[in-house]
Design an enzyme around this catalytic site. Structure first.
Site, PDB file in Angstrom:
ATOM      1  N   GLN A  33       2.555 -10.803  10.826  1.00 19.02           N
ATOM      2  CA  GLN A  33       3.015  -9.444  11.127  1.00 19.02           C
ATOM      3  C   GLN A  33       1.985  -8.370  10.797  1.00 19.02           C
ATOM      4  O   GLN A  33       2.164  -7.216  11.158  1.00 19.02           O
ATOM      5  CB  GLN A  33       4.323  -9.158  10.390  1.00 19.02           C
ATOM      6  CG  GLN A  33       5.471  -9.981  10.924  1.00 19.02           C
ATOM      7  CD  GLN A  33       6.764  -9.683  10.191  1.00 19.02           C
ATOM      8  OE1 GLN A  33       6.778  -9.184   9.075  1.00 19.02           O
ATOM      9  NE2 GLN A  33       7.872 -10.009  10.838  1.00 19.02           N
ATOM     10  N   ASN A  34       0.907  -8.743  10.112  1.00 19.95           N
ATOM     11  CA  ASN A  34      -0.132  -7.768   9.836  1.00 19.95           C
ATOM     12  C   ASN A  34      -0.839  -7.447  11.151  1.00 19.95           C
ATOM     13  O   ASN A  34      -1.179  -8.343  11.916  1.00 19.95           O
ATOM     14  CB  ASN A  34      -1.124  -8.300   8.804  1.00 19.95           C
ATOM     15  CG  ASN A  34      -2.035  -7.205   8.294  1.00 19.95           C
ATOM     16  OD1 ASN A  34      -2.833  -6.648   9.039  1.00 19.95           O
ATOM     17  ND2 ASN A  34      -1.910  -6.882   7.010  1.00 19.95           N
ATOM     18  N   GLN A  35      -1.068  -6.169  11.406  1.00 11.17           N
ATOM     19  CA  GLN A  35      -1.609  -5.716  12.683  1.00 11.17           C
ATOM     20  C   GLN A  35      -3.134  -5.580  12.688  1.00 11.17           C
ATOM     21  O   GLN A  35      -3.704  -5.085  13.657  1.00 11.17           O
ATOM     22  CB  GLN A  35      -0.977  -4.371  13.046  1.00 11.17           C
ATOM     23  CG  GLN A  35       0.516  -4.463  13.220  1.00 11.17           C
ATOM     24  CD  GLN A  35       1.161  -3.098  13.424  1.00 11.17           C
ATOM     25  OE1 GLN A  35       0.709  -2.100  12.887  1.00 11.17           O
ATOM     26  NE2 GLN A  35       2.220  -3.083  14.207  1.00 11.17           N
ATOM     27  N   SER A 133      -2.921  -1.551   8.101  1.00  6.08           N
ATOM     28  CA  SER A 133      -2.486  -2.502   9.128  1.00  6.08           C
ATOM     29  C   SER A 133      -1.255  -3.288   8.680  1.00  6.08           C
ATOM     30  O   SER A 133      -0.685  -4.044   9.454  1.00  6.08           O
ATOM     31  CB  SER A 133      -3.624  -3.465   9.462  1.00  6.08           C
ATOM     32  OG  SER A 133      -3.971  -4.255   8.340  1.00  6.08           O
TER      33      SER A 133
END
Length: 156
Positions: A33-35, A133
């Site tokens: 889920q880290n962008q 992020s």
């Protein structure tokens, strides 16, 4: 974790400290889920998130982008920066001294910016604060991507 870098890096992106998923996988920004990879990919005009990790690293190196963290060691329960304590900062000034072509340092999130700006003040490098992020930072992706697009100016 060691830095991703080459000696002729022009841009350095610094996070705070790898989260649990990243430490377990021994990969930067491993939490799905880290962008980070999407945001950096948008700024570079490349689909980094669609690549496997080795290909992502190779693209960073090819584009002369270094990646590391401002914190060498700390205590933390979970992965949130707010839970970080007993911080041992990296020698960022010494690190950037070994990167003679470095033009800018970007900080992924407020914790990285606070520590990194203090360490690199007066170096003459362009210092860029980016929205985190992390999925815990709830600014919509488009808003984050707009700010991350500032990195384009430091790439050939």
């Amino acid at each position: 974790m060691p830095p991703i870098m080459r000696a002729d890096a022009r841009l350095l992106v610094l996070g705070s400290l790898p989260g649990e998923a990243s430490l377990k996988a021994a990969r930067y920004y491993a939490h799905p889920q880290n962008q980070f990879w999407r945001l950096l990919g948008e700024a570079l005009g490349e689909p980094l998130a669609a690549l496997d990790y080795a290909q992502r690293v190779e693209r960073l190196l090819t584009r002369r982008i270094a990646l590391w963290d401002v914190i060498h060691a700390a205590r933390r329960e979970g992965s949130l920066d707010q839970a970080i304590s007993e911080v041992e900062e990296r020698d960022l000034r010494g690190f950037v001294a070994g990167l003679p072509e470095l033009r800018a340092v970007a900080f992924n999130g407020a914790t990285a910016a606070k520590i990194g700006r203090r360490a690199l003040k007066g170096t003459g490098l362009e210092l860029i604060d980016l929205p985190s992020s992390s999925p815990a930072y709830t600014l919509p992706f488009a808003g984050k991507a707009g700010r991350w697009s500032a990195l384009k100016a430091f790439l050939d």
